[in-house]
Scaffold this active site. Structure first.
Site, PDB file in Angstrom:
ATOM      1  N   THR A  63       0.830  -1.196   0.000  1.00  0.00           N
ATOM      2  CA  THR A  63       0.000   0.000   0.000  1.00  0.00           C
ATOM      3  C   THR A  63       0.866   1.247   0.000  1.00  0.00           C
ATOM      4  OG1 THR A  63      -1.732   1.242   1.151  1.00  0.00           O
ATOM      5  CG2 THR A  63      -0.177   0.050   2.534  1.00  0.00           C
ATOM      6  N   ALA A  64       0.367   2.299  -0.583  1.00  0.00           N
ATOM      7  CA  ALA A  64       1.070   3.580  -0.554  1.00  0.00           C
ATOM      8  C   ALA A  64       0.206   4.649   0.096  1.00  0.00           C
ATOM      9  CB  ALA A  64       1.467   4.004  -1.962  1.00  0.00           C
ATOM     10  N   SER A  65      -0.800   4.230   0.800  1.00  0.00           N
ATOM     11  CA  SER A  65      -1.693   5.140   1.512  1.00  0.00           C
ATOM     12  C   SER A  65      -2.185   6.252   0.599  1.00  0.00           C
ATOM     13  CB  SER A  65      -1.018   5.679   2.768  1.00  0.00           C
ATOM     14  OG  SER A  65      -0.701   4.624   3.637  1.00  0.00           O
ATOM     15  N   HIS A  66      -1.792   7.481   0.895  1.00  0.00           N
ATOM     16  CA  HIS A  66      -2.340   8.621   0.153  1.00  0.00           C
ATOM     17  C   HIS A  66      -1.376   9.180  -0.891  1.00  0.00           C
ATOM     18  CE1 HIS A  66      -5.697   8.456   2.857  1.00  0.00           C
ATOM     19  NE2 HIS A  66      -4.865   8.496   3.881  1.00  0.00           N
ATOM     20  N   ARG A  87      -4.803   0.018  -5.676  1.00  0.00           N
ATOM     21  CA  ARG A  87      -4.018   0.604  -6.764  1.00  0.00           C
ATOM     22  C   ARG A  87      -3.775  -0.442  -7.843  1.00  0.00           C
ATOM     23  NH1 ARG A  87      -0.997   5.200  -5.087  1.00  0.00           N
ATOM     24  NH2 ARG A  87      -1.663   5.708  -2.994  1.00  0.00           N
TER      25      ARG A  87
END
Length: 179
Positions: A65-68, A136
């Site tokens: 995950t890359a969050s925001h 994503r």
């Protein structure tokens, strides 16, 4: 590690060379970078997750995950079933793994760390790593590459992608603890 395990690790690692000219660093949010640079990092953090499971004799989460961050970015981090993150004591090791220039150097680092930490890799504990990802587009590719690594003979038999839950987030890993 015995000779067979070392050969399997070298073989699978040969498919995941680190990106040239890039030095990655593990922070509070794990590794973050353009997703095209992260295949080897996800593979190597998967090894760390397996070692952490052996050391703690617990389920470890590997979250893609890359969050925001912008959509072209992605990331990978370790999460515990309790919601905790990777011990700061292990962060220099995961940095070294991510940036090891060759499969041979990667194996050397792993062997040194296993000995230093007193981690038993003789099969007396079943490694459990949960692999989750966000929505994503690159998450699916990074998740698939990680699962495919297992099929290439890596001795850490640990991968469970929790498809029954859909796309996991950190809170799902923390709450469920297993698939």
């Amino acid at each position: 590690m015995n000779e067979e395990q070392q050969c399997l690790l070298l073989s699978s690692a040969s498919h995941f060379w680190p990106p040239k000219g890039v030095k990655l660093s593990y922070g509070t949010g794990g590794f973050r970078a353009d997703a095209s640079l992260l295949q080897s990092t996800v593979y190597r953090v998967g090894i760390l997750a397996a070692l952490r499971s052996l050391k703690t004799r617990s389920v470890i989460g590997l979250m893609i995950t890359a969050s925001h961050n912008k959509v072209s970015d992605n990331g990978v981090k370790i999460a515990y079933a309790s919601g905790g993150m990777l011990s700061q004591h292990w962060e220099p090791f995961v940095d070294a793994l991510a940036n090891a220039p060759s499969p041979q150097h990667l194996l050397l680092l792993i062997n040194e760390f296993v000995e230093k930490e007193g981690i038993s890799v003789d099969g007396d504990w079943q490694v459990e790593v949960l692999l989750g990802r966000d929505t994503r587009p690159s998450g699916e590719m990074l998740c698939f590459k990680q699962l495919n690594r297992h099929e290439q003979g890596c001795h850490f038999n640990c991968w469970s992608c929790c498809d029954g839950y859909g796309n996991l987030d950190n809170s799902t890993i923390a709450l469920d603890g297993s698939c």
